[in-house]
Scaffold this motif. Structure first.
Motif, PDB file in Angstrom:
ATOM      1  N   VAL A  44      82.013  70.629  42.609  1.00 40.05           N
ATOM      2  CA  VAL A  44      82.689  69.844  41.768  1.00 40.05           C
ATOM      3  C   VAL A  44      83.650  70.764  41.095  1.00 40.05           C
ATOM      4  O   VAL A  44      85.052  70.245  40.821  1.00 40.05           O
ATOM      5  N   LEU A  45      83.636  71.833  40.770  1.00 36.27           N
ATOM      6  CA  LEU A  45      84.684  72.640  40.224  1.00 36.27           C
ATOM      7  C   LEU A  45      85.599  72.912  41.142  1.00 36.27           C
ATOM      8  O   LEU A  45      86.858  73.117  40.931  1.00 36.27           O
ATOM      9  N   VAL A  46      85.267  72.975  42.605  1.00 38.71           N
ATOM     10  CA  VAL A  46      86.342  73.303  43.358  1.00 38.71           C
ATOM     11  C   VAL A  46      87.243  72.049  43.607  1.00 38.71           C
ATOM     12  O   VAL A  46      88.577  72.211  43.649  1.00 38.71           O
ATOM     13  N   PRO A  89      92.931  66.061  35.476  1.00 38.90           N
ATOM     14  CA  PRO A  89      92.482  65.006  34.373  1.00 38.90           C
ATOM     15  C   PRO A  89      92.614  65.562  33.131  1.00 38.90           C
ATOM     16  O   PRO A  89      92.543  66.614  32.830  1.00 38.90           O
ATOM     17  N   THR A  90      92.879  64.582  32.180  1.00 42.39           N
ATOM     18  CA  THR A  90      92.987  65.056  30.764  1.00 42.39           C
ATOM     19  C   THR A  90      91.706  65.302  30.233  1.00 42.39           C
ATOM     20  O   THR A  90      91.631  66.411  29.497  1.00 42.39           O
ATOM     21  N   ASN A  91      90.564  64.878  30.718  1.00 43.56           N
ATOM     22  CA  ASN A  91      89.243  65.166  30.234  1.00 43.56           C
ATOM     23  C   ASN A  91      88.362  65.941  31.490  1.00 43.56           C
ATOM     24  O   ASN A  91      87.985  64.976  32.226  1.00 43.56           O
ATOM     25  N   ALA A  92      88.365  67.097  31.382  1.00 39.00           N
ATOM     26  CA  ALA A  92      87.623  67.742  32.580  1.00 39.00           C
ATOM     27  C   ALA A  92      86.349  67.432  32.581  1.00 39.00           C
ATOM     28  O   ALA A  92      85.480  67.413  33.777  1.00 39.00           O
ATOM     29  N   MET A  93      85.587  67.225  31.254  1.00 42.88           N
ATOM     30  CA  MET A  93      84.250  66.940  31.461  1.00 42.88           C
ATOM     31  C   MET A  93      84.067  65.589  31.965  1.00 42.88           C
ATOM     32  O   MET A  93      82.838  65.332  32.575  1.00 42.88           O
ATOM     33  N   LYS A 140      81.326  64.883  34.970  1.00 50.29           N
ATOM     34  CA  LYS A 140      80.440  63.988  34.953  1.00 50.29           C
ATOM     35  C   LYS A 140      80.350  62.937  36.083  1.00 50.29           C
ATOM     36  O   LYS A 140      79.457  62.627  36.873  1.00 50.29           O
ATOM     37  N   LEU A 141      81.621  62.299  36.280  1.00 44.22           N
ATOM     38  CA  LEU A 141      81.957  61.347  37.425  1.00 44.22           C
ATOM     39  C   LEU A 141      81.536  61.828  38.872  1.00 44.22           C
ATOM     40  O   LEU A 141      81.017  61.279  39.515  1.00 44.22           O
ATOM     41  N   HIS A 142      82.006  63.096  38.966  1.00 43.38           N
ATOM     42  CA  HIS A 142      81.803  63.649  40.174  1.00 43.38           C
ATOM     43  C   HIS A 142      80.279  64.225  40.548  1.00 43.38           C
ATOM     44  O   HIS A 142      79.804  64.134  41.592  1.00 43.38           O
ATOM     45  N   LEU A 143      79.665  64.740  39.498  1.00 44.50           N
ATOM     46  CA  LEU A 143      78.358  64.976  39.668  1.00 44.50           C
ATOM     47  C   LEU A 143      77.559  63.709  39.831  1.00 44.50           C
ATOM     48  O   LEU A 143      76.433  63.873  40.669  1.00 44.50           O
TER      49      LEU A 143
END
Length: 103
Positions: free
Chosen positions: A30-32, A41-45, A49-52
Protein backbone atom coordinates in the motif's frame (compact mmCIF):
# COMPACT_ATOMS: atom_id res chain seq x y z
CA UNK A 1 20.40 -4.17 30.73
CA UNK A 2 18.17 -7.24 31.20
CA UNK A 3 15.11 -5.04 30.66
CA UNK A 4 16.50 -3.88 27.32
CA UNK A 5 17.02 -7.39 25.95
CA UNK A 6 13.60 -8.57 27.14
CA UNK A 7 11.82 -5.73 25.34
CA UNK A 8 14.02 -6.25 22.27
CA UNK A 9 13.03 -9.91 22.25
CA UNK A 10 9.32 -8.98 22.41
CA UNK A 11 9.80 -6.53 19.55
CA UNK A 12 11.52 -9.16 17.45
CA UNK A 13 8.75 -11.68 18.18
CA UNK A 14 6.12 -9.12 17.22
CA UNK A 15 8.00 -8.24 14.01
CA UNK A 16 8.18 -11.93 13.06
CA UNK A 17 4.47 -12.28 13.82
CA UNK A 18 3.62 -9.34 11.53
CA UNK A 19 5.87 -10.71 8.81
CA UNK A 20 4.47 -14.23 9.06
CA UNK A 21 0.85 -13.03 8.94
CA UNK A 22 1.45 -10.91 5.82
CA UNK A 23 0.82 -7.57 7.49
CA UNK A 24 4.22 -6.17 6.59
CA UNK A 25 3.78 -7.16 2.94
CA UNK A 26 0.32 -5.57 2.81
CA UNK A 27 1.56 -2.32 4.39
CA UNK A 28 4.57 -2.24 2.10
CA UNK A 29 2.41 -2.78 -0.96
CA UNK A 30 0.00 0.00 0.00
CA UNK A 31 2.80 2.42 0.83
CA UNK A 32 4.52 1.66 -2.49
CA UNK A 33 1.21 2.32 -4.27
CA UNK A 34 0.89 5.64 -2.47
CA UNK A 35 4.46 6.54 -3.34
CA UNK A 36 3.91 5.72 -7.01
CA UNK A 37 0.72 7.80 -7.26
CA UNK A 38 1.28 10.73 -9.62
CA UNK A 39 -1.50 12.78 -8.05
CA UNK A 40 -1.04 12.34 -4.32
CA UNK A 41 -4.38 12.09 -2.47
CA UNK A 42 -5.27 14.89 -0.10
CA UNK A 43 -5.87 12.39 2.69
CA UNK A 44 -3.21 9.69 2.78
CA UNK A 45 -4.96 7.86 5.61
CA UNK A 46 -8.12 7.40 3.51
CA UNK A 47 -5.97 6.12 0.64
CA UNK A 48 -4.33 3.59 2.94
CA UNK A 49 -7.64 2.47 4.44
CA UNK A 50 -9.19 2.06 1.02
CA UNK A 51 -6.28 0.09 -0.39
CA UNK A 52 -5.81 -2.06 2.70
CA UNK A 53 -9.48 -2.97 2.56
CA UNK A 54 -9.12 -3.90 -1.10
CA UNK A 55 -5.97 -5.91 -0.40
CA UNK A 56 -7.60 -7.94 2.33
CA UNK A 57 -8.03 -11.54 1.32
CA UNK A 58 -11.59 -12.59 0.66
CA UNK A 59 -12.88 -15.69 2.39
CA UNK A 60 -12.65 -18.75 0.16
CA UNK A 61 -16.40 -19.28 0.05
CA UNK A 62 -17.32 -15.63 -0.64
CA UNK A 63 -17.60 -16.29 -4.37
CA UNK A 64 -19.86 -19.25 -3.79
CA UNK A 65 -22.00 -17.20 -1.41
CA UNK A 66 -22.32 -14.43 -4.01
CA UNK A 67 -23.47 -16.96 -6.61
CA UNK A 68 -25.98 -18.43 -4.18
CA UNK A 69 -27.26 -14.96 -3.31
CA UNK A 70 -27.74 -14.15 -7.00
CA UNK A 71 -29.62 -17.42 -7.59
CA UNK A 72 -31.84 -16.87 -4.56
CA UNK A 73 -32.62 -13.31 -5.63
CA UNK A 74 -33.70 -14.57 -9.06
CA UNK A 75 -35.88 -17.27 -7.48
CA UNK A 76 -37.40 -14.71 -5.13
CA UNK A 77 -38.24 -12.42 -8.05
CA UNK A 78 -39.85 -15.30 -9.96
CA UNK A 79 -41.89 -16.32 -6.93
CA UNK A 80 -43.05 -12.75 -6.36
CA UNK A 81 -44.19 -12.53 -9.99
CA UNK A 82 -45.98 -15.87 -9.68
CA UNK A 83 -47.62 -14.75 -6.44
CA UNK A 84 -48.84 -11.55 -8.09
CA UNK A 85 -50.22 -13.51 -11.06
CA UNK A 86 -52.00 -15.98 -8.78
CA UNK A 87 -53.55 -13.16 -6.76
CA UNK A 88 -54.85 -11.60 -9.96
CA UNK A 89 -56.34 -14.94 -11.06
CA UNK A 90 -57.91 -15.40 -7.64
CA UNK A 91 -59.51 -11.97 -7.85
CA UNK A 92 -61.41 -13.17 -10.93
CA UNK A 93 -63.15 -15.85 -8.85
CA UNK A 94 -63.48 -14.22 -5.43
CA UNK A 95 -64.47 -10.68 -4.55
CA UNK A 96 -62.08 -8.71 -2.35
CA UNK A 97 -62.40 -9.18 1.44
CA UNK A 98 -63.94 -5.70 1.84
CA UNK A 99 -66.81 -6.60 -0.51
CA UNK A 100 -67.45 -9.89 1.31
CA UNK A 101 -67.58 -8.10 4.66
CA UNK A 102 -70.19 -5.64 3.31
CA UNK A 103 -72.49 -8.47 2.20
Amino acid sequence: MAHYSASESKREQFRRYLEKSGVLDAFTSVLVSLYEENDKPTNAMDFIKLHLGAAAAEPADAGALRMELSDLQQKCNLLMEENKELKNRLMQYEPPAEERAAE
